[in-house]
Design a protein around this motif. Structure first.
Motif, PDB file in Angstrom:
ATOM      1  N   UNK A 388       0.826  -1.206   0.000  1.00  0.00           N
ATOM      2  CA  UNK A 388       0.000   0.000   0.000  1.00  0.00           C
ATOM      3  C   UNK A 388       0.863   1.260   0.000  1.00  0.00           C
ATOM      4  N   UNK A 389       2.002   1.192   0.654  1.00  0.00           N
ATOM      5  CA  UNK A 389       2.961   2.299   0.654  1.00  0.00           C
ATOM      6  C   UNK A 389       4.086   1.925  -0.292  1.00  0.00           C
ATOM      7  N   UNK A 390       4.491   2.876  -1.156  1.00  0.00           N
ATOM      8  CA  UNK A 390       5.499   2.536  -2.138  1.00  0.00           C
ATOM      9  C   UNK A 390       6.453   3.670  -2.424  1.00  0.00           C
ATOM     10  N   UNK A 391       7.566   3.322  -3.042  1.00  0.00           N
ATOM     11  CA  UNK A 391       8.598   4.289  -3.433  1.00  0.00           C
ATOM     12  C   UNK A 391       8.491   4.499  -4.944  1.00  0.00           C
ATOM     13  N   UNK A 392       8.221   5.739  -5.410  1.00  0.00           N
ATOM     14  CA  UNK A 392       8.152   5.989  -6.855  1.00  0.00           C
ATOM     15  C   UNK A 392       9.550   5.947  -7.486  1.00  0.00           C
ATOM     16  N   UNK A 393       9.610   5.477  -8.713  1.00  0.00           N
ATOM     17  CA  UNK A 393      10.895   5.312  -9.397  1.00  0.00           C
ATOM     18  C   UNK A 393      10.838   5.914 -10.802  1.00  0.00           C
ATOM     19  N   UNK A 394      11.949   6.499 -11.212  1.00  0.00           N
ATOM     20  CA  UNK A 394      12.164   6.893 -12.601  1.00  0.00           C
ATOM     21  C   UNK A 394      13.414   6.176 -13.091  1.00  0.00           C
ATOM     22  N   UNK A 395      13.285   5.508 -14.239  1.00  0.00           N
ATOM     23  CA  UNK A 395      14.410   4.729 -14.774  1.00  0.00           C
ATOM     24  C   UNK A 395      14.730   5.249 -16.165  1.00  0.00           C
ATOM     25  N   UNK A 396      15.921   5.828 -16.323  1.00  0.00           N
ATOM     26  CA  UNK A 396      16.374   6.326 -17.620  1.00  0.00           C
ATOM     27  C   UNK A 396      17.748   5.725 -17.907  1.00  0.00           C
ATOM     28  N   UNK A 397      18.492   6.359 -18.821  1.00  0.00           N
ATOM     29  CA  UNK A 397      19.787   5.808 -19.213  1.00  0.00           C
ATOM     30  C   UNK A 397      19.613   4.715 -20.236  1.00  0.00           C
ATOM     31  N   UNK A 398      20.429   3.681 -20.131  1.00  0.00           N
ATOM     32  CA  UNK A 398      20.379   2.559 -21.061  1.00  0.00           C
ATOM     33  C   UNK A 398      20.265   1.256 -20.283  1.00  0.00           C
ATOM     34  N   UNK A 399      19.989   0.170 -21.004  1.00  0.00           N
ATOM     35  CA  UNK A 399      19.888  -1.121 -20.331  1.00  0.00           C
ATOM     36  C   UNK A 399      21.218  -1.558 -19.746  1.00  0.00           C
ATOM     37  N   UNK A 400      22.328  -1.127 -20.346  1.00  0.00           N
ATOM     38  CA  UNK A 400      23.640  -1.444 -19.784  1.00  0.00           C
ATOM     39  C   UNK A 400      23.979  -0.554 -18.596  1.00  0.00           C
ATOM     40  N   UNK A 401      23.495   0.713 -18.644  1.00  0.00           N
ATOM     41  CA  UNK A 401      23.780   1.654 -17.561  1.00  0.00           C
ATOM     42  C   UNK A 401      22.496   2.367 -17.160  1.00  0.00           C
ATOM     43  N   UNK A 402      21.600   1.665 -16.452  1.00  0.00           N
ATOM     44  CA  UNK A 402      20.349   2.307 -16.039  1.00  0.00           C
ATOM     45  C   UNK A 402      20.589   3.352 -14.949  1.00  0.00           C
ATOM     46  N   UNK A 403      19.805   4.419 -15.014  1.00  0.00           N
ATOM     47  CA  UNK A 403      19.873   5.499 -14.022  1.00  0.00           C
ATOM     48  C   UNK A 403      18.561   5.489 -13.242  1.00  0.00           C
ATOM     49  N   UNK A 404      18.636   5.317 -11.915  1.00  0.00           N
ATOM     50  CA  UNK A 404      17.453   5.215 -11.069  1.00  0.00           C
ATOM     51  C   UNK A 404      17.330   6.481 -10.219  1.00  0.00           C
ATOM     52  N   UNK A 405      16.154   7.124 -10.293  1.00  0.00           N
ATOM     53  CA  UNK A 405      15.860   8.293  -9.464  1.00  0.00           C
ATOM     54  C   UNK A 405      14.593   7.995  -8.681  1.00  0.00           C
ATOM     55  N   UNK A 406      14.607   8.286  -7.382  1.00  0.00           N
ATOM     56  CA  UNK A 406      13.476   7.953  -6.514  1.00  0.00           C
ATOM     57  C   UNK A 406      12.429   9.063  -6.551  1.00  0.00           C
ATOM     58  N   UNK A 407      11.784   9.181  -7.695  1.00  0.00           N
ATOM     59  CA  UNK A 407      10.676  10.116  -7.853  1.00  0.00           C
ATOM     60  C   UNK A 407       9.875   9.690  -9.077  1.00  0.00           C
ATOM     61  N   UNK A 408       8.703  10.292  -9.242  1.00  0.00           N
ATOM     62  CA  UNK A 408       7.842   9.936 -10.352  1.00  0.00           C
ATOM     63  C   UNK A 408       8.440  10.396 -11.682  1.00  0.00           C
ATOM     64  N   UNK A 409       8.280   9.593 -12.717  1.00  0.00           N
ATOM     65  CA  UNK A 409       8.851   9.898 -14.024  1.00  0.00           C
ATOM     66  C   UNK A 409       8.035  10.960 -14.746  1.00  0.00           C
ATOM     67  N   UNK A 410       8.665  12.088 -15.027  1.00  0.00           N
ATOM     68  CA  UNK A 410       7.995  13.149 -15.791  1.00  0.00           C
ATOM     69  C   UNK A 410       8.731  13.448 -17.090  1.00  0.00           C
ATOM     70  N   UNK A 411       9.628  12.535 -17.484  1.00  0.00           N
ATOM     71  CA  UNK A 411      10.411  12.758 -18.698  1.00  0.00           C
ATOM     72  C   UNK A 411       9.544  12.582 -19.945  1.00  0.00           C
ATOM     73  N   UNK A 412       9.950  13.198 -21.028  1.00  0.00           N
ATOM     74  CA  UNK A 412       9.245  13.034 -22.306  1.00  0.00           C
ATOM     75  C   UNK A 412       9.467  11.623 -22.834  1.00  0.00           C
ATOM     76  N   UNK A 413       8.671  11.255 -23.828  1.00  0.00           N
ATOM     77  CA  UNK A 413       8.797   9.933 -24.428  1.00  0.00           C
ATOM     78  C   UNK A 413      10.103   9.820 -25.208  1.00  0.00           C
ATOM     79  N   UNK A 414      10.525   8.585 -25.426  1.00  0.00           N
ATOM     80  CA  UNK A 414      11.709   8.360 -26.239  1.00  0.00           C
ATOM     81  C   UNK A 414      11.448   8.793 -27.676  1.00  0.00           C
ATOM     82  N   UNK A 415      12.478   9.282 -28.324  1.00  0.00           N
ATOM     83  CA  UNK A 415      12.349   9.716 -29.711  1.00  0.00           C
ATOM     84  C   UNK A 415      12.172   8.511 -30.631  1.00  0.00           C
ATOM     85  N   UNK A 416      11.124   8.556 -31.444  1.00  0.00           N
ATOM     86  CA  UNK A 416      10.889   7.478 -32.401  1.00  0.00           C
ATOM     87  C   UNK A 416      11.746   7.680 -33.637  1.00  0.00           C
TER      88      UNK A 416
END
Length: 420
Positions: A388-416
């Motif tokens: 019921x209680x949780x920690x929000x996560x934002x995951x960016x970077x790459x699959x080899x070097x993921x970057x984890x930030x402990x907040x809700x993700x507000x980044x734009x979508x990946x470029x197609x």
């Protein structure tokens, strides 16, 4: 001719509505005969025995008045070899008996090979006279087709090193499907070799119609797993083709799939460290290039990857989440019964929200992954006992070097990436 008796009588009149009366009996050496009317880029050898009587009007064949035709007899071929500049190897018809009855031609004892591929076939063709006399007429047919082994890569169009304008040196071209065929084959192949894959015990119905190849109710064994598939393939030019398939495999070894299937490595790049059994139910469509490989920006698809029982040992994104949240129990987790739904468009895999249970924690993830490994994911780590209680996560970077930030993700979508 060449020491063999051969008789041919022919009367052909009125090329607007061809009236033909042809009888032929005897043996002819096609190779020696062909020297008189050779076509540049082709070569034919072998022998044909004929005992034929063909008589009728083109208009009767065209309008379906087959009872007015008088076509009968047999044509037996032996060791017919056909070479073409378009194909790197020779087609060899080892033997075949063709029986004519009105507008049908029956195939019996037909055995052929192309390179290392072998074929046996029985069945019949229809609309034969109209097909021969009318440029755009369709050839119809039904066959039973069997093969011990088919090397599909050998059937690619160009005999290397024939260049394709604008294509890389050594390109081989796609498999061409003629436009004027309406033929159904009930096929059974022991092993099909294609693009590094070994597809075993392939069975199904193959339809060639209007320049399109369709596989219906096809089953085969790939990397030790039973697979069902429906698919269509259409050659556009000698350098490009379209494909669309739906594939279903209830259980397969994900590590083996990553190792042996190139397109799986591209579509599931993060699976390099995953071990265990998964299921797949996916639809995928797109273009193929001159080497019969997918044009990735053209790919569109949707489906479900089911994690039956897997170990994420060494899975960098989960290990990064474990480190960022200081929860060691999330490191190298084992998972069961997790379904991951996704769609594919323009080099981007969009993953719907999915949930997991790991050592009392209830993580969930959603977001986007690009084919080159870029991440734009949102997550939430639900804490024990009920999440019921949780920690929000934002995951960016790459699959080899993921970057984890402990907040809700507000980044734009990946470029197609647009298709070129």
């Amino acid at each position: 001719m060449a020491g063999q008796p051969f008789m041919l009588k022919a009367a052909v009149r009125n090329f607007e509505n061809v009236s033909y009366n042809i009888t032929s009996k005897g043996t002819i050496d096609i190779g020696k005969m062909y020297q008189f009317f050779a076509i540049k880029g082709y070569n034919v050898n072998g022998k044909v025995f004929t005992d034929l009587s063909l008589k009728g009007l083109q208009s009767d064949a065209t309008s379906g008045n087959y009872q007015k035709l008088n076509n009968k007899g047999q044509l037996i071929v032996n060791n017919i070899s056909l070479q073409s500049d378009l194909f790197p190897k020779s087609f060899l018809i080892k033997n075949g008996v063709f029986s004519f009855a009105q507008d049908n031609m029956k195939f019996e004892k037909f055995k052929a090979s192309y390179g290392k591929s072998d074929f046996t076939m029985n069945g019949q063709l229809g609309n034969v006279i109209n097909y021969v006399l009318t440029p755009k007429a369709k050839l119809t047919g039904n066959f039973n087709f069997q093969s011990r082994q088919i090397f599909a890569d050998e059937l690619m169009v160009y005999n290397t090193p024939k260049p394709i304008p604008g294509a890389p040196a050594g390109s081989s071209g796609v498999i061409l499907i003629p436009e004027n065929l309406d033929v159904t084959l009930s096929a059974n192949a022991g092993t099909v070799y294609y693009n590094g894959l070994q597809i075993k015990n392939a069975k199904g119905n193959l339809v060639l119609k209007d320049g399109t190849l369709a596989l219906n109710q096809t089953s085969f064994n790939l990397i030790g797993a039973s697979v069902n598939m429906d698919a269509t393939y259409k050659s556009i030019t000698p350098e490009s083709a379209l494909f669309d398939y739906h594939i279903s495999a209830k259980e397969f070894d994900i590590a083996k799939a990553y190792k042996e299937i190139k397109i799986f490595r591209t579509l599931a790049t993060s699976a390099s460290k995953v071990k265990g059994i998964v299921g797949l139910d996916y639809q995928l469509s797109g273009k193929l290039n001159q080497d019969m490989l997918p044009v990735y920006p053209s790919l569109k698809g949707a489906g479900v990857l089911s994690l039956k029982k897997v170990s994420l040992s060494g899975f960098k994104m989960m290990n990064a989440v474990s480190k960022a949240t200081r929860r060691d129990s999330l490191n190298n987790p084992d998972l069961r019964d997790v379904e991951i739904k996704s769609t594919i468009n323009r080099n981007i895999i969009t993953i719907e929200r999915f949930k997991m249970r790991i050592a009392g924690f209830r993580p969930r993830f959603e977001g986007q992954v690009s084919f080159d490994g870029r991440l734009n994911m949102s997550g939430r780590l639900g804490l024990p006992p009920f999440g019921l209680i949780g920690i929000p996560l934002t995951i960016t970077g790459t699959q080899d070097k993921p970057v984890i930030i402990l907040k809700r993700n507000k980044e734009a979508k990946l470029e197609e990436k647009e298709e070129e």
